[in-house]
Design an enzyme around this catalytic site. Structure first.
Site, PDB file in Angstrom:
ATOM      1  N   SER A 238       0.600  -1.153   0.216  1.00  0.00           N
ATOM      2  CA  SER A 238      -0.471   0.005   0.104  1.00  0.00           C
ATOM      3  C   SER A 238       0.574   0.613   0.025  1.00  0.00           C
ATOM      4  CB  SER A 238      -1.053  -0.054   1.066  1.00  0.00           C
ATOM      5  OG  SER A 238      -1.669   1.033   0.833  1.00  0.00           O
TER       6      SER A 238
ATOM      7  N   ASP B 172      -9.527  -4.427  -5.868  1.00  0.00           N
ATOM      8  CA  ASP B 172      -8.564  -3.492  -4.786  1.00  0.00           C
ATOM      9  C   ASP B 172      -8.924  -2.031  -6.054  1.00  0.00           C
ATOM     10  OD1 ASP B 172      -6.837  -2.011  -3.122  1.00  0.00           O
ATOM     11  OD2 ASP B 172      -5.776  -3.483  -3.238  1.00  0.00           O
TER      12      ASP B 172
ATOM     13  N   HIS C 246      -8.520  -4.465  -0.077  1.00  0.00           N
ATOM     14  CA  HIS C 246      -7.334  -4.321   0.311  1.00  0.00           C
ATOM     15  C   HIS C 246      -7.044  -4.641   1.285  1.00  0.00           C
ATOM     16  CE1 HIS C 246      -4.773  -1.310  -0.385  1.00  0.00           C
ATOM     17  NE2 HIS C 246      -4.829  -0.930   1.646  1.00  0.00           N
TER      18      HIS C 246
END
Length: 308
Positions: free
Chosen positions: A157, A253, A279
């Site tokens: 991320s 995602d 996610h």
């Protein structure tokens, strides 16, 4: 008179030279044999120039995602978020290899994302810049002390954006260390992802990273995510490191598989803030890398690079 002065000058020079020779001879005898410049030691087979014995062969660098790290966390024994996705990768590697062989280092940074639901937090730009600076600092410190140590980098991320940015600089010749010292990199749910850049070891997705999708309307999304600049794709991609950089993204995602057609920019920005579900399930989702989970795949991938 002139000839007399010339003779005297010549005699003086001869005496000075003679005194110097005597002084050099006496000093040499006093010092004994073996002093002065010595022959340069020849490196034997397998010796590594400039690499202290304590240096690890490989350093694995882990960059956690938003809310999974803290600036004062211990990079060797991180405790900021025990549920951190990247901890599921770094901890098994740390257990497998002795410290003098593999150094496992976790990026300690603020890892926040100011938005309308968390206005008190550090902005995405500030958090990312802090993390990038710390990551580069660690690379430089290790490389300066251990120039033959190789690196394996992985991030999730926000951590994937940081790792991706640093790897892109290294791969395009603008990095803090030489590209030859990077054995491999992996970016999971990269917000600057672009199809065709890097190597996809699992499911192919057609979308792009949120920063790429929202880049044309970056200023319009500031009311939702103040201080979060949507910078678009990385110019030049990963360069020389393209074939050594793994790009992992779960289908649907919104952080890494967003449609290029932005549509409602504010609505997309809200989706970015509220991203969860897909996610948050990389450690359980078997549709990202078929037959396994992302964390398990990363462990095997890293072991292969380290053991090689």
């Amino acid at each position: 008179m002139r000839k007399t002065l010339t003779v005297i000058a010549v005699i003086a020079v001869v005496l000075l030279i003679g005194a110097g020779v005597v002084r050099w001879q006496n000093t040499r005898e006093a010092d004994g044999p073996g002093t002065g410049p010595q022959p340069t030691e020849t490196l034997g087979e397998g010796d590594t120039p400039g690499q202290p014995d304590w240096c690890p062969a490989v350093e694995f660098i882990s960059a956690p995602g938003t809310w999974e790290s803290a600036p004062d966390d211990d990079p060797i024994h991180p405790q900021a978020n025990p549920e951190s996705f990247m901890l599921k990768v770094s901890a098994p590697l740390q257990e497998r290899y002795p410290e003098d062989q593999v150094k496992v280092w976790t990026l300690p940074y603020t890892a926040q994302f100011r938005n309308i639901n968390a206005d008190h937090e550090m902005s995405y730009d500030e958090s990312r810049q802090e993390g990038t600076a710390k990551l580069k600092g660690e690379l430089k410190l290790t490389h300066d002390q251990c120039p033959q140590t190789d690196f394996v980098l992985a991030g999730f991320s926000q951590g994937a954006v940081i790792v991706g940015d640093v790897v892109a600089e290294i791969g395009t010749g603008q990095g803090i260390i030489p590209a030859e010292r990077v054995r491999g990199a992996a970016v999971v749910a990269d917000g600057r992802r672009v199809p065709g850049v890097g190597v996809v070891p699992g499911t192919q997705v057609s979308g792009v990273g949120a920063e790429v999708a929202l880049a044309p309307l970056s200023k319009l999304v500031q009311p939702i995510v103040p201080g979060a600049t949507m910078r678009g794709e990385r110019v030049g991609g990963f360069g020389e490191l393209n074939d050594r950089t793994m790009d992992i993204c779960a289908p649907d995602d919104g952080i890494c598989d967003a449609p290029r057609d932005v549509g409602n920019a504010l609505g997309r920005a809200r989706e970015l803030v509220e991203a969860n579900g897909v996610h948050a399930l990389y450690a359980y989702n078997e549709h990202v890398v078929p037959g396994t989970t992302t964390d398990q795949w990363l462990i095997g991938w890293a072991q292969g690079l380290i053991d090689s």
